[in-house]
Design a protein around this motif. Structure first.
Motif, mmCIF file in Angstrom:
data_model
loop_
_atom_site.group_PDB
_atom_site.id
_atom_site.type_symbol
_atom_site.label_atom_id
_atom_site.label_comp_id
_atom_site.label_asym_id
_atom_site.label_seq_id
_atom_site.Cartn_x
_atom_site.Cartn_y
_atom_site.Cartn_z
ATOM 1 N N ASP A 193 -7.370 12.527 2.772
ATOM 2 C CA ASP A 193 -6.174 12.052 2.053
ATOM 3 C C ASP A 193 -5.403 13.490 2.348
ATOM 4 O O ASP A 193 -5.832 14.465 2.692
ATOM 5 C CB ASP A 193 -6.860 12.257 0.258
ATOM 6 C CG ASP A 193 -5.589 11.706 -0.560
ATOM 7 O OD1 ASP A 193 -5.114 11.436 -1.173
ATOM 8 O OD2 ASP A 193 -6.743 12.344 -1.544
ATOM 9 N N LYS A 214 -2.354 7.497 5.518
ATOM 10 C CA LYS A 214 -3.248 7.740 5.166
ATOM 11 C C LYS A 214 -4.082 6.293 5.246
ATOM 12 O O LYS A 214 -5.005 5.539 4.628
ATOM 13 C CB LYS A 214 -3.481 8.041 2.912
ATOM 14 C CG LYS A 214 -3.511 9.211 3.084
ATOM 15 C CD LYS A 214 -3.055 9.808 1.432
ATOM 16 C CE LYS A 214 -2.023 9.532 0.625
ATOM 17 N NZ LYS A 214 -1.720 9.889 -0.188
ATOM 18 N N GLN A 215 -2.788 4.967 4.991
ATOM 19 C CA GLN A 215 -2.987 3.833 5.340
ATOM 20 C C GLN A 215 -3.566 3.717 5.995
ATOM 21 O O GLN A 215 -4.256 2.944 5.705
ATOM 22 C CB GLN A 215 -1.232 3.298 4.884
ATOM 23 C CG GLN A 215 -1.475 1.845 4.472
ATOM 24 C CD GLN A 215 -2.218 0.801 5.748
ATOM 25 O OE1 GLN A 215 -2.074 1.169 6.677
ATOM 26 N NE2 GLN A 215 -2.568 -0.305 5.678
ATOM 27 N N TYR A 243 1.087 -1.090 0.018
ATOM 28 C CA TYR A 243 -0.438 0.459 -0.003
ATOM 29 C C TYR A 243 1.158 1.326 -0.154
ATOM 30 O O TYR A 243 0.791 2.677 -0.527
ATOM 31 C CB TYR A 243 -1.314 0.374 1.120
ATOM 32 C CG TYR A 243 -1.421 1.056 1.519
ATOM 33 C CD1 TYR A 243 -2.511 1.881 1.184
ATOM 34 C CD2 TYR A 243 -1.324 2.427 1.671
ATOM 35 C CE1 TYR A 243 -4.053 2.688 0.749
ATOM 36 C CE2 TYR A 243 -1.926 3.489 1.737
ATOM 37 C CZ TYR A 243 -2.918 3.363 0.995
ATOM 38 O OH TYR A 243 -3.946 4.988 1.726
ATOM 39 N N ALA A 257 1.627 9.312 4.192
ATOM 40 C CA ALA A 257 1.900 8.155 3.384
ATOM 41 C C ALA A 257 0.875 6.558 4.342
ATOM 42 O O ALA A 257 -0.302 6.274 3.741
ATOM 43 C CB ALA A 257 2.421 7.198 2.497
ATOM 44 N N ASP A 292 0.613 4.168 -2.944
ATOM 45 C CA ASP A 292 0.403 5.286 -2.757
ATOM 46 C C ASP A 292 1.246 6.512 -3.242
ATOM 47 O O ASP A 292 1.185 7.057 -3.751
ATOM 48 C CB ASP A 292 0.267 6.382 -1.430
ATOM 49 C CG ASP A 292 -0.418 7.182 -1.895
ATOM 50 O OD1 ASP A 292 -1.902 7.554 -1.346
ATOM 51 O OD2 ASP A 292 0.944 7.857 -0.495
#
Length: 357
Positions: A349, A342-343, A109, A339, A113
């Motif tokens: 976002d 967001k995961q 992921y 990043a 991203d």
């Protein structure tokens, strides 16, 4: 003898002439073209392994490639054109290589991203360079270390417009801060030293730091106003409180009192100027806004009473032998922090360009 193969053409200024018996015009590359390019890059560069290992590595590389291209198609389909660029191919190969070795879904992921952001940054600038570096660094960090970056990012770099009342603040603490905290962790000093070695943070002087109550008070001061009654307000400002109804609301912490309804001093001044309030009076309002704020100790007491689970974080953040609060994120640290953020947090976002140009 007649030559029926003779061909003649004319073109005006700035025109494009095409000549031939069979013409194929290719404008841009398709999704399948991009996928073929990506996998050819991988096959041409990845080291040779035994049959079983090679097959597993190839499968992982394909998984990552498909995930990346699918997400890119959903978010910025025109950026698929970047797959023709050597620098983008090199970035994708770096990600393929990292995922082929680990197979970690969480890392996949993160890599996807970062790749999507990289493909959406065609010009060579600081942001592009940082994203290329992040692809190499992410595999060197543990999940706990990535969470340390995101926790620091959430507290020191992020000010959320969605936090407008006590409930949204509590939700932010529970669901966007504490999720990055492991209450069973001792946060070993070597973890922070490795983050510094990896280029994600700078270790600050251990005698300097902003504690969590101070950070929250700085970002969301209106949520920590103690309130005032009509008499107190009018004695300080020198005007009837009724003249300032558009700037006031019932206090979050005492419903029988009033407070300002703007989140911070700047917004209060902007609103006062918009309403045509004279400068001298605006300065008095600004001064009173700050006078009625809780101090750091009062904010800490309120936090412990309202969100008891934050106690561990307050202790670790401000502990003498802990580095959580004494980190300054680098550009690469910010890229990895957001990043990872967001995961872990749904419906979140970020535009990395806010922090890195």
């Amino acid at each position: 003898m007649i030559n029926d193969q003779v061909q003649k053409q004319q073109g005006g200024n700035a025109s494009t002439n095409l000549q031939g018996q069979s013409i194929v015009i290719n404008q841009g590359i398709s999704y399948s073209d991009a996928r073929d390019i990506a996998l050819d890059v991988y096959k041409s560069n990845f080291l040779q392994l035994s049959h079983d290992a090679a097959e597993l590595a190839r499968t992982r590389a394909e998984e990552l490639t498909d995930s990346f291209l699918t997400k890119l198609k959903e978010t910025n389909e025109t950026a698929i054109e970047q797959m023709k660029q050597p620098a983008m191919q090199a970035a994708l190969y770096e990600a393929q290589k990292q995922y082929a070795k680990s197979g970690d879904e969480y890392m996949e992921y993160m890599l996807v991203d970062i790749l999507v952001q990289r493909a959406s940054t065609p010009e060579r600038n600081t942001k592009q360079i940082v994203l290329d570096e992040a692809l190499e660094v992410v595999s060197k960090l543990t999940n706990v270390q990535l969470n340390i970056l995101s926790l620091n990012f959430g507290l020191t770099r992020l000010s959320k417009n969605s936090i407008i009342n006590i409930d949204s603040l509590i939700n932010y603490i529970n669901n966007e801060l504490l999720v990055f905290v492991n209450p069973n962790s001792d946060y070993h000093q070597s973890w922070f030293e490795h983050l510094a070695y990896s280029g994600c943070v700078v270790l600050l002087d251990a005698t300097w730091y902003h504690d969590i109550p101070e950070l929250l008070l700085g970002n969301y001061p209106a949520l920590f106003q103690k309130g005032f009654d009509e008499k107190e307000f009018e004695e300080f400002v020198g005007k009837p409180i009724s003249q300032f109804n558009t700037l006031l609301m019932h206090c979050f912490h005492a419903v029988n009192l009033y407070q300002f309804n703007l989140m911070n001093e700047k917004l209060l001044v902007d609103k006062a100027n918009e309403l045509g309030i004279e400068n001298e009076l605006t300065n008095k309002l600004k001064q009173y806004f700050n006078i009625r704020l809780m101090n750091k100790n009062e904010v800490k007491e309120w936090l412990l009473e309202t969100v008891p689970d934050i106690g561990f974080l307050l202790e670790k953040w401000g502990g003498e032998n802990n580095q959580l609060s004494k980190l300054q994120l680098t550009s690469v640290g910010i890229a990895l922090a957001q990043a990872n953020y967001k995961q872990k947090i749904t419906n979140i976002d970020f535009d990395l360009g806010i922090w890195i140009k």
